[in-house]
Design an enzyme around this catalytic site. Sequence first.
Site, mmCIF file in Angstrom:
data_model
loop_
_atom_site.group_PDB
_atom_site.id
_atom_site.type_symbol
_atom_site.label_atom_id
_atom_site.label_comp_id
_atom_site.label_asym_id
_atom_site.label_seq_id
_atom_site.Cartn_x
_atom_site.Cartn_y
_atom_site.Cartn_z
ATOM 1 N N SER A 26 1.257 -3.086 -6.940
ATOM 2 C CA SER A 26 1.333 -2.232 -8.121
ATOM 3 C C SER A 26 1.218 -3.111 -9.360
ATOM 4 C CB SER A 26 2.652 -1.471 -8.147
ATOM 5 O OG SER A 26 3.681 -2.377 -8.489
ATOM 6 N N LYS A 27 1.280 -2.454 -10.502
ATOM 7 C CA LYS A 27 1.113 -3.177 -11.776
ATOM 8 C C LYS A 27 2.091 -4.336 -11.935
ATOM 9 C CE LYS A 27 -1.081 0.236 -14.672
ATOM 10 N NZ LYS A 27 -0.700 1.564 -15.075
ATOM 11 N N ARG A 28 3.251 -4.172 -11.299
ATOM 12 C CA ARG A 28 4.253 -5.248 -11.394
ATOM 13 C C ARG A 28 3.691 -6.585 -10.892
ATOM 14 N NH1 ARG A 28 7.913 -4.910 -7.706
ATOM 15 N NH2 ARG A 28 6.865 -3.224 -6.621
ATOM 16 N N HIS A 29 2.704 -6.493 -10.001
ATOM 17 C CA HIS A 29 2.168 -7.714 -9.402
ATOM 18 C C HIS A 29 1.008 -8.305 -10.202
ATOM 19 C CE1 HIS A 29 3.983 -5.542 -5.896
ATOM 20 N NE2 HIS A 29 4.553 -6.711 -5.795
ATOM 21 N N GLY A 30 0.734 -7.738 -11.363
ATOM 22 C CA GLY A 30 -0.366 -8.270 -12.175
ATOM 23 C C GLY A 30 -1.462 -7.241 -12.309
#
Length: 468
Positions: free
Chosen positions: A238-242
């Site tokens: 997800s966006k948390r991972h970049g």
Amino acid sequence: MSNIVTRFPPSPTGYLHVGGARTALFNWLYARHMNGRFVLRIEDTDIKRSTQASVDAIFEALEWLGIDWDEGPFFQTKRFDVYQTYVQKLLDSGNAYYCTCSQEKIDTMRKEAMAGGGKPKYDGTCRYKGLAKTANAVIRFKAPATGTTIVKDIIKGNVVFQNSEQDDFIICRSDGTPTYNFVVVVDDITMGINTVIRGDDHLNNTPRQIMLYNALESSLPAFGHVPMVLGKDRTRLSKRHGAMSVTAYRDMGYLPDALINYLVRLGWSYGDQEFFSRDELIEKFTLENIGKSPGIFDQEKLLALNADHIKAAPPEKLSTHLLPFLSERGCLAEKGDFINSVIKTLNTRSKTLIDMAEGALFYFQEEVLYEEKAAKKFLTPASLEVLNQLIDQLKPLESFNENSLENAFKRVMETNGLKLGIIAQPVRVALTGKTVSPGIFEIIKALGKKRVISRLQNAVQLIKNRKD
Ligand code: GLU
């Protein structure tokens, strides 16, 4: 041409993310490897969430990745008449029926089923009523109530589903719009799709789809459900991972071949080989080598692979990708010998095209922009003599090559009793404006005689002006 037909059916509810791109790649590569066909279908029946901007973004990303399609793009919203025909087929064959149960009734039914420890299911109230079409009626599929449905998955092996777990699901809403699992099956049948590779988040839809194939007396495609891509913390990417979108990687200076290589390797392997060119992937990609465990998306590995692809790419090809980054930085370079020579000095030192563009700017400047500290330290009266002598040595040279440059520098070193390191720094600042750059001979060769002499002369002038 083989008879393999694969497809990529994105829902246009956002940009193309890296997980979706990997699914597209697996299908595309398999079609290309087998000399088959690859179909692009836009699954836009969710009218509220589908947007033209997303459709455009998906096309843009596929084009940048170099994923081309043989048929389509087909839009589901333009195919309602086809779906209608198939709904009718199921009604006519007794595999579907009208249902007029109210929403309240269905809610109660579900609550009761759950209270009894079962799944929230439709209980088949209208199954044998033989109802005719009315304004509020939906159409339900008469799903087999007993036995099992087995998904013979290329990747996961046989996955068994109990039919008692499924209910008579809706295939057509009361407003006449068909539902997701139904249109996918109709599309895959009518488009001749015989190989379906998709994320394993869709595995639970597959038994319903298989039931529909059976009811429509159509042969099943081969199914392969690929494990999801996870972040380094092993949670769903997800966006948390970049950055998630394909075009974000384009904008960060990644090469499409590097991203393709990286995404394919997330879930597919060929021995322990990591680096693949596009042609090699097409040559080597088979479904047998898709792995059973989830791929872990690691941006650092992607960056390292990007550097390897930059190193390996021919300068002519790299220049196409580099030019937009240069123009963004106000530099109007063009394709040709000069930019190719420039690239050769930077391709082993750049992890991204942004690194490369930043590193290349000095080559294209009309006038060198000196870093203040560098100019102060190295463009001094003490360097004047060295720079002048070098100009004298370089001017008569017919061509700039390793040998002729080395001799020219040697003569200046000998005359002044100085080491190369001492001479090279003022020359470097004169030519690049900076104290750090590719090797001095490399820069001189790439810049060419005219630019080198003029830049050295400008530096001499600058020193003289300062002295006065
Ligand atoms: N439209 C679905 C998605 O974007 C794909 C469905 C399928 O592959 O069958 O996830």
